[in-house]
Design an enzyme around this catalytic site. Structure first.
Site, short mmCIF file in Angstrom:
data_model
loop_
_atom_site.label_atom_id
_atom_site.label_comp_id
_atom_site.label_asym_id
_atom_site.label_seq_id
_atom_site.Cartn_x
_atom_site.Cartn_y
_atom_site.Cartn_z
N GLU A 83 -5.84 -1.71 -5.73
CA GLU A 83 -5.36 -3.09 -5.64
C GLU A 83 -6.38 -4.15 -6.04
O GLU A 83 -6.78 -4.98 -5.22
CB GLU A 83 -4.88 -3.38 -4.22
CG GLU A 83 -3.72 -2.52 -3.78
CD GLU A 83 -3.07 -3.00 -2.48
OE1 GLU A 83 -3.57 -3.97 -1.88
OE2 GLU A 83 -2.07 -2.38 -2.09
N GLU A 87 0.90 4.06 -2.26
CA GLU A 87 0.95 3.60 -0.86
C GLU A 87 2.34 3.05 -0.57
O GLU A 87 2.92 2.34 -1.40
CB GLU A 87 -0.03 2.43 -0.59
CG GLU A 87 -1.45 2.82 -0.44
CD GLU A 87 -2.38 1.63 -0.15
OE1 GLU A 87 -1.94 0.64 0.49
OE2 GLU A 87 -3.53 1.70 -0.58
C1 BGC Z 1 -4.35 -1.65 1.11
C2 BGC Z 1 -4.72 -0.94 2.39
C3 BGC Z 1 -4.12 -1.66 3.58
C4 BGC Z 1 -2.62 -1.66 3.43
C5 BGC Z 1 -1.87 -2.35 4.57
C6 BGC Z 1 -2.94 -2.15 1.07
O1 BGC Z 1 -2.92 -3.42 0.56
O2 BGC Z 1 -4.65 -0.85 0.00
O3 BGC Z 1 -6.10 -0.85 2.46
O4 BGC Z 1 -4.51 -1.13 4.80
O5 BGC Z 1 -2.26 -2.32 2.26
O6 BGC Z 1 -2.19 -3.70 4.64
#
Ligand code: BGC
Length: 441
Positions: free
Chosen positions: A160, A353
């Site tokens: 990101e 993610e």
């Molecule tokens: C990030 C993580 C973060 C997650 C939840 C993402 O933007 O890569 O490091 O914990 O979101 O906020």
């Protein structure tokens, strides 16, 4: 929220990669066994982290990684996405030995290691405003690939860069705390350059499976008024095109290249090195309207009045305990829009993610969130988007940056007093999903 319970989750294509994600600074602890990062200095400043906590111990993963690998093996994931701490790798043999052992243990447990080479914990003496940081990153990546490349075959360059630029350098909510607004754009360019140089370094070491993890989400205009539509288009450019266009098309969106430092045309050739796959982190869509002439507090972030847009509430959807709306169909919308925007320039996609913050061990809300998003992902596959994997954020409850330990994203509960790990209901749910996806003989 409806879970579609009773209806089995449809099967994904053969070879689809199922996993979970974490990052070094959020779980490792053992801060005294590595060099400092920008996050150590930032968290030490009063008021920066909401609960006043630090990541000095976090989940103490460095000392408990065997237990965490056993949790991964018990879950039955194909792959584990984690990040390599640059400050730990700079601190000599002990750092490298730790990752060596972790990678060995993952391989022995039948879990494929998928490291991210940079997940926001920049060594404290470096700065993304400097072009030289990109060159230093490439040297670092060469060393790491030389040491781990015999067992690691799938790599992620950056996590990101958009959030790291926006939250860390434009709005001052994350480390290193810069409030530069649009003067933060060189940070974006230098990370992109670092990515391209890292791809070249990885290829030189023989790597053939390289991606990046970018945050994206649909941007919805607050109304059909021209001012709202224009503001939403600008936000979409920042979140969905500022990084993807240079990576996939080899050019910046109109008007942006002129704002970047250095020989941008030459750098774009490096930045657009072909990727084997494109990682997307998806959490929620954003509703955006014209600026409202005042500071706005949104999702834990204070947005100054000078921004040319304002973020608005999305109504009519449940929200997580972070206040983020739960909109699974946003994932289908995002993926089909990406395919339409980039066509055959878009390599296969991996969701690197996806997850949500809720308290408790009997986390039915998380199950509902994940169930909805996996189904939405399958709809994108049915619509012809080439998706090759899905990683839940996150394996463990962890240090959620400026929110400290208050937001829990894990499939596994961590008691931050005793460091005891307890698999949540969602861990068992995900294990069943993975079993049901296994090829039948
Ligand atoms: C990030 C993580 C973060 C997650 C939840 C993402 O933007 O890569 O490091 O914990 O979101 O906020």
């Amino acid at each position: 929220m409806a879970t579609d319970a009773g209806n089995p989750i449809p099967r994904f294509p053969a070879g689809f990669l199922w996993g979970v994600s974490t990052s070094a600074h959020q779980i490792e602890g053992a801060a005294d066994e590595r060099e400092p990062s920008v996050w150590d200095a930032f968290t030490a400043e009063p008021g920066r982290v909401k609960d006043g906590s630090t990541a000095a111990v976090a989940c103490d993963h460095v000392h408990r990684h065997r237990e965490d690998v056993a949790l991964l093996a018990g879950l039955g994931v194909d792959a584990y996405r984690f990040s390599l701490s640059w400050p730990r790798l700079r601190s000599g043999k002990k750092g490298l030995d730790f990752y060596d052992r972790l990678v060995d243990d993952l391989c022995a447990a039948g879990v494929r290691p998928v490291p991210t080479l940079f997940h926001w914990d920049l060594p404290a003496d470096l700065d993304w405003l400097e072009r030289d940081t990109a060159e230093r990153f490439a040297e670092h990546v060469s060393l790491v690939a030389g040491r781990l490349g015999d067992r690691v075959t799938k790599w992620i360059t950056l996590n990101e860069p958009a959030e790291h630029t926006l939250l860390g350098h434009a709005l001052g909510v994350h480390a290193p705390g810069g409030k530069l607004l649009f003067d933060a754009l060189p940070v974006a360019h230098h990370q992109l350059l670092a990515h391209g140089l890292a791809v070249r370094a990885l290829r030189a070491s023989g790597a053939a499976d390289i991606g990046i993890a970018n945050s994206h989400g649909p941007t919805w205009a607050a109304s059909t008024e021209a001012a709202d539509v224009e503001a939403a288009e600008f936000y979409d450019l920042l979140l969905n095109r500022l990084f993807a266009d240079p990576l996939l098309l080899g050019r910046y969106p109109d008007g942006i290249g002129e704002l970047m430092p250095g020989d941008v045309e030459a750098d774009l050739k490096v930045i657009a090195e072909p990727l084997d796959w494109y990682g997307i982190n998806y959490y929620a869509p954003t509703r955006v309207g014209a600026p409202q002439g005042a500071e706005i507090e949104f999702g834990g972030v204070t947005m100054p009045a000078e921004l040319p847009f304002s973020v608005r509430e999305i109504e009519g959807h449940p929200v997580t305990d972070f206040g983020w709306p739960v909109v699974p169909e946003g994932l289908t919308e995002l993926l089909t829009a990406f395919r339409d925007r980039y066509g055959d320039r878009l390599p296969p996609v991996v969701i690197t993610e996806n997850g949500c913050s809720y308290p408790g061990v009997d986390d039915q809300d998380r199950i509902a969130y994940l169930d909805g998003h996996v189904r939405a992902l399958h709809r994108a596959v049915e619509a012809g988007v080439d998706v090759r994997g899905y990683f839940v954020w996150s394996l463990l409850d962890n240090f959620e940056w400026a929110e400290g330990y208050a937001r829990r994203f894990g499939l596994v509960h961590v008691d931050f007093g005793t460091l005891e790990r307890t698999p949540k209901a969602s861990y068992h749910w995900y294990r069943e999903l993975l079993r049901a996806q296994e090829p039948t003989a």
